[in-house]
Scaffold this motif. Structure first.
Motif, PDB file in Angstrom:
ATOM      1  N   ASP A 158       0.807  -1.229   0.000  1.00 25.36           N
ATOM      2  CA  ASP A 158       0.000   0.000   0.000  1.00 25.36           C
ATOM      3  C   ASP A 158       0.836   1.274   0.000  1.00 25.36           C
ATOM      4  O   ASP A 158       0.362   2.322   0.454  1.00 25.36           O
ATOM      5  CB  ASP A 158      -0.965   0.051   1.197  1.00 25.36           C
ATOM      6  N   HIS A 218       0.813  -0.912   5.497  1.00 25.95           N
ATOM      7  CA  HIS A 218      -0.571  -1.364   5.490  1.00 25.95           C
ATOM      8  C   HIS A 218      -1.312  -0.929   6.755  1.00 25.95           C
ATOM      9  O   HIS A 218      -0.726  -0.823   7.831  1.00 25.95           O
ATOM     10  CB  HIS A 218      -0.618  -2.892   5.356  1.00 25.95           C
ATOM     11  N   ARG A 219      -2.594  -0.713   6.609  1.00 22.53           N
ATOM     12  CA  ARG A 219      -3.494  -0.402   7.721  1.00 22.53           C
ATOM     13  C   ARG A 219      -3.578  -1.573   8.694  1.00 22.53           C
ATOM     14  O   ARG A 219      -3.539  -2.718   8.239  1.00 22.53           O
ATOM     15  CB  ARG A 219      -4.858  -0.103   7.100  1.00 22.53           C
ATOM     16  N   MET A 279     -14.819   4.264   1.884  1.00 22.28           N
ATOM     17  CA  MET A 279     -13.397   4.488   2.109  1.00 22.28           C
ATOM     18  C   MET A 279     -13.146   5.940   2.499  1.00 22.28           C
ATOM     19  O   MET A 279     -12.044   6.446   2.360  1.00 22.28           O
ATOM     20  CB  MET A 279     -12.601   4.135   0.852  1.00 22.28           C
ATOM     21  N   ASP A 297      -7.642   2.690  13.594  1.00 19.95           N
ATOM     22  CA  ASP A 297      -6.899   3.410  12.567  1.00 19.95           C
ATOM     23  C   ASP A 297      -6.270   4.694  13.091  1.00 19.95           C
ATOM     24  O   ASP A 297      -5.123   5.017  12.770  1.00 19.95           O
ATOM     25  CB  ASP A 297      -7.824   3.757  11.398  1.00 19.95           C
ATOM     26  N   PHE A 309      -2.411   3.649  -3.537  1.00 19.92           N
ATOM     27  CA  PHE A 309      -3.215   3.866  -2.342  1.00 19.92           C
ATOM     28  C   PHE A 309      -3.738   5.290  -2.377  1.00 19.92           C
ATOM     29  O   PHE A 309      -3.067   6.214  -2.846  1.00 19.92           O
ATOM     30  CB  PHE A 309      -2.371   3.658  -1.081  1.00 19.92           C
ATOM     31  N   TYR A 368      -9.210   6.754   1.745  1.00 21.51           N
ATOM     32  CA  TYR A 368      -8.046   5.919   2.010  1.00 21.51           C
ATOM     33  C   TYR A 368      -8.315   4.587   1.293  1.00 21.51           C
ATOM     34  O   TYR A 368      -9.371   4.390   0.706  1.00 21.51           O
ATOM     35  CB  TYR A 368      -7.843   5.700   3.521  1.00 21.51           C
ATOM     36  N   ASP A 369      -7.383   3.667   1.309  1.00 27.78           N
ATOM     37  CA  ASP A 369      -7.482   2.352   0.688  1.00 27.78           C
ATOM     38  C   ASP A 369      -7.191   2.420  -0.814  1.00 27.78           C
ATOM     39  O   ASP A 369      -6.516   3.323  -1.272  1.00 27.78           O
ATOM     40  CB  ASP A 369      -8.831   1.672   0.988  1.00 27.78           C
ATOM     41  N   LYS A 370      -7.686   1.415  -1.567  1.00 29.82           N
ATOM     42  CA  LYS A 370      -7.301   1.270  -2.984  1.00 29.82           C
ATOM     43  C   LYS A 370      -8.500   0.716  -3.756  1.00 29.82           C
ATOM     44  O   LYS A 370      -9.536   1.310  -3.778  1.00 29.82           O
ATOM     45  CB  LYS A 370      -6.063   0.382  -3.118  1.00 29.82           C
ATOM     46  N   ARG A 371      -8.332  -0.391  -4.529  1.00 32.92           N
ATOM     47  CA  ARG A 371      -9.409  -1.133  -5.202  1.00 32.92           C
ATOM     48  C   ARG A 371      -9.920  -0.476  -6.476  1.00 32.92           C
ATOM     49  O   ARG A 371     -10.037  -1.132  -7.500  1.00 32.92           O
ATOM     50  CB  ARG A 371     -10.577  -1.408  -4.244  1.00 32.92           C
ATOM     51  N   SER A 396      -4.715   4.717  -7.047  1.00 31.85           N
ATOM     52  CA  SER A 396      -4.813   3.305  -6.680  1.00 31.85           C
ATOM     53  C   SER A 396      -4.186   2.411  -7.735  1.00 31.85           C
ATOM     54  O   SER A 396      -3.554   1.395  -7.413  1.00 31.85           O
ATOM     55  CB  SER A 396      -6.297   2.946  -6.497  1.00 31.85           C
ATOM     56  N   HIS A 419     -15.595  -2.370   2.398  1.00 32.86           N
ATOM     57  CA  HIS A 419     -15.340  -1.197   1.562  1.00 32.86           C
ATOM     58  C   HIS A 419     -16.425  -0.906   0.528  1.00 32.86           C
ATOM     59  O   HIS A 419     -16.424   0.170  -0.069  1.00 32.86           O
ATOM     60  CB  HIS A 419     -13.989  -1.348   0.858  1.00 32.86           C
TER      61      HIS A 419
END
Length: 471
Positions: free
Chosen positions: A16, A178-179, A218, A229, A292, A300-303, A309, A386
């Motif tokens: 990430d 990573h979270r 997200m 977090d 990310f 936040y995050d990706k996908r 991302s 998510h």
């Protein structure tokens, strides 16, 4: 030392780590001097992309050189069947000594343990930052210390014990950043006295975009777990805007503190190569399993297939072949990595691998007819945490076309509740931050038709099956 010696390969991957949190990529929010050493002494790719922006699928693509519908790892709940071909197996069979140290995240049951490695020690699942457990050749052990430092120490220890008359492949895979973001004690107060700049799209309202973008869970202001977090609850009396700003600062500072340990680790590994006198003979790669969102679009995050991302950091140093300070906008994919390593090692690339060697690009020459478009597919649909819709699409040098087909299709970790299909189209030249979906703009009708044709061509090329597409 012979100039035709087969190179060692040190493949370093974090989890990430977005390229826009690296100063060699022009980061506005932090400095990474050790990572910059690799870029300054080698080549930086501006357009390296993952084919599925989530941990396990990207890792499987890197090992096998195949897209996820063929390697069997479509979601984070799928395990990699270690009986299939991987590039470490091929290097091992051809005389390389091989090791996998750090984050595996491809399963620990049946045939899912690492294969093709003389030595492996990997964290279970996502792993732990402090006093982490490792599966060392299958035996569970716990170690005192911080994960990034331990993975680095284990890597150097393996290098010390290697057969110095044979080339090596070392895959050093960090858990960080990573979270949930838990920095090392030495960096716990880094950035305390400054405010980190907010991204340009921090206040994106998704006005022109699909429901898929609007419904993704997200968002920094509403979807983070305060105590896990952020390790705190917001102060009382803040306005919604003030609270969002507060949450961002808590998040991004801990994220960057974790990155600081990564950067320190890189320096230790590069210094070791120098001390051993093998820097000239060693390919050093740094990447992350995907990009990310660092507050970009308020997330936040990706996908999702948006740039932050989709794009992977990808920097490479190999003094024997790569000119220092090189930079390229040639399009590279994670499925290309295996073919490249095998090419340099003089090992034939199996036909089943779908990527292409990047060797010519590393050495300053983009081959004629090199790809100008890439195919992406995110298989999970409405996962528990998510709420991201399943989708596929293509990115060309100027445009991005995304189709949210919104079906689970039996993918593990998905929720079987269909969503109405939607399209998005972005003109990256006019709209680099992807704020204006122009799919329904008549001005782009011809472009849309051409992009759909290219999408179907790429799906056929990679042997993927499209779902029924609805306008």
């Amino acid at each position: 030392m012979s100039t035709n010696r087969r190179p060692n390969i040190l493949f370093i991957m974090s989890d990430d780590h977005a390229s826009h949190a690296m100063s060699c990529y022009g980061s506005r929010i932090n400095q990474t001097p050790q990572l910059d050493r690799i870029a300054d002494e080698g080549i930086l790719f501006d357009n390296c992309f993952c084919t599925n922006s989530i941990c396990s699928p990207s890792r499987a693509a890197i090992l096998t050189g195949k897209y996820n519908h063929l390697n069997g790892v479509k979601s984070i709940e799928d395990e990699l069947d270690g009986r299939q071909m991987t590039f470490p197996k091929l290097l091992q069979a051809d005389g390389y000594q091989t090791a996998m140290i750090g984050k595996w995240h491809l399963g620990h049951s049946g045939n899912a343990d690492p294969t093709g490695f003389d030595f492996w020690t990997v964290v279970p699942g996502q792993g732990e930052y402090h006093d982490p457990h490792f599966y060392e050749m299958g035996e569970l052990k716990q170690f005192k210390g911080y994960a990034t430092e331990l993975i680095t120490d284990f890597s150097i220890d393996w290098l010390e014990k290697r057969d110095k008359d044979r080339p090596f492949l070392l895959m050093c895979h960090h858990k960080a950043p990573h979270r949930p973001w838990q920095p090392a004690e030495k960096y716990a107060n880094l950035y305390d006295d400054i405010d980190i700049p907010e991204p340009e799209t921090f206040y994106d309202d998704y006005a022109t975009r699909s429901d898929a973008a609007k419904e993704a869970k997200m968002r920094i202001e509403s979807d983070m777990n305060d105590l896990v977090d952020l390790k705190a609850t917001p102060p009382e009396g803040l306005t919604p805007l003030e609270e969002k700003k507060w949450r961002y600062q808590r998040y991004i500072k801990d994220y960057l503190r974790c990155v600081a340990s990564i950067d320190e680790s890189i320096g230790n590994l590069l210094d070791y190569l120098d001390k051993e006198g093998i820097a000239e003979d060693t390919i050093v790669v740094y990447t992350s399993d995907q990009g990310f969102f660092l507050g970009d679009h308020g997330w936040y995050d990706k996908r999702l297939m948006y740039e932050e991302s989709l794009r992977m950091p990808f920097i490479v140093r190999y003094p024997r072949a790569i000119k220092a300070g090189s930079r390229t906008d040639a399009m590279a994919l994670n499925v290309d990595f295996p073919a490249t390593f095998l090419d340099y090692a003089g090992v034939p690339v199996p036909e089943e691998m779908q990527g292409y060697s990047l060797r010519s690009i590393w050495e300053g020459q983009t081959p004629e007819g090199w790809r100008t478009s890439m195919y992406y597919r995110y298989w999970m649909h409405l996962d528990e945490h998510h709420n991201v819709y399943s989708h596929y699409g293509i990115r060309t040098e100027r445009y991005k076309l995304i189709y949210y087909y919104g079906e689970a299709l039996g993918t593990s970790g998905s929720i079987d509740e269909n969503r109405p299909p939607e399209w998005e189209l972005y003109d990256l030249e006019k709209d680099p931050y992807e704020l204006n979906n122009v799919y329904h703009n008549e001005e782009y009708a011809d472009i849309t038709r051409e992009l759909k044709q290219e999408l179907h061509r790429l799906q056929k090329e990679v042997l993927d099956e499209p779902v029924e597409e609805i306008e």
